[in-house]
Design an enzyme around this catalytic site. Structure first.
Site, PDB file in Angstrom:
ATOM      1  N   GLU A  25      -1.555  11.045   8.857  1.00  0.00           N
ATOM      2  CA  GLU A  25      -0.374  10.329   8.348  1.00  0.00           C
ATOM      3  C   GLU A  25       0.655  11.326   7.838  1.00  0.00           C
ATOM      4  OE1 GLU A  25       0.463   6.858   4.959  1.00  0.00           O
ATOM      5  OE2 GLU A  25      -1.558   7.187   5.776  1.00  0.00           O
TER       6      GLU A  25
ATOM      7  N   GLU B 144       8.038   8.004   1.116  1.00  0.00           N
ATOM      8  CA  GLU B 144       7.838   6.809   0.308  1.00  0.00           C
ATOM      9  C   GLU B 144       8.808   6.801  -0.876  1.00  0.00           C
ATOM     10  OE1 GLU B 144       3.274   5.591   0.410  1.00  0.00           O
ATOM     11  OE2 GLU B 144       3.538   7.679  -0.217  1.00  0.00           O
TER      12      GLU B 144
END
Length: 249
Positions: A123, A127
């Protein structure tokens, strides 16, 4: 403008059971929703740590903007996520978006591959925790291990105006950008396998140390996405808004 519901015809089973193909460079300005490129997560949560359920009813395209909603519905709290049908490798990933503000909420643009696809967890994250929307959080996962995290500050809060977020991923490093400025860099070990592209807005009532306590009185929330683009490694600039038009590795 037609809504996404008109176009959504694929099923969750098809998405998770079909082998992932490799994708090439693209630019999507969301004049309409493209079901050939994007799948809408619908009908499940990723774990008990989420207090919402992915819903197609929380996703819409309106006036050239993709809206991902976090909202109260008759059957509980609905959150929103889109994911690419195909996986992508080394290259430059970019999004122009605007968030809201609210404790316990996460607005994410990221790549992911994992056990649901029959692979180890890899990943790369951008964010924005809506408890503090002037900060952008970066992180990677490699074979299920988190590492290479960092935080940057935007000059104007993410809920006040649209910002351009990006990361350039190559074998020798990942560089993250905010509004065209390099703000964080990570070196190997790094994710090395192709991943799908995701954008999501979700909430948690248990990740309070990280995301803050969830406050239902602040609902609804929305993540507005103007466009998403990907440029394969070593390809020339594909669209005028790209950092590749003015940045050299």
């Amino acid at each position: 403008m037609k809504t996404i519901k008109t176009f959504l015809i694929v099923t969750t089973l098809w998405v998770f059971s079909t082998p992932l193909r490799a994708g090439g460079s693209f630019f999507d300005d969301f004049d309409e929703f493209d079901p050939a490129r994007w799948f809408i997560s619908d009908g499940w949560s990723n774990g008990d740590w989420m207090n919402c359920t992915w819903s197609r009813d929380a996703v819409e395209v309106r006036n050239g903007i993709l809206h991902l909603h976090l909202q109260q519905a008759d059957n509980g709290l609905e959150c929103a996520e889109i994911q690419s049908h195909v996986q992508f490798g080394f290259g430059t990933y970019e999004v122009r978006q605007r968030t809201g503000q609210g404790s316990g909420v996460n607005a994410a643009f990221f790549t992911y591959i994992g056990p649901v696809h029959g692979r180890a967890h890899h990943e790369i994250d951008i964010e924005i925790l809506l408890r503090s929307p002037t900060e952008v959080v970066f992180n990677t996962w490699r074979a299920g291990i988190p590492e290479q995290d960092g935080i940057a500050t935007v000059t104007a809060a993410a809920e006040d105006e649209f910002h351009h977020y990006a990361f350039h991923w190559a074998a020798d490093g990942i560089t993250w950008f905010v509004d065209g400025v390099a703000v964080h860099h990570a070196v190997p070990p790094l994710p090395e396998v192709g991943q799908k592209i995701y954008a999501s807005l979700w909430s948690s009532a248990t990740f309070t140390d990280w995301m803050g306590p969830f406050d239902a009185n602040q609902l609804p929330h929305v993540l507005e996405i103007d466009w998403i683009g990907f440029t394969a490694l070593n390809a020339p600039c594909q669209f005028a808004q790209s950092i590749l038009c003015g940045w050299a590795e």
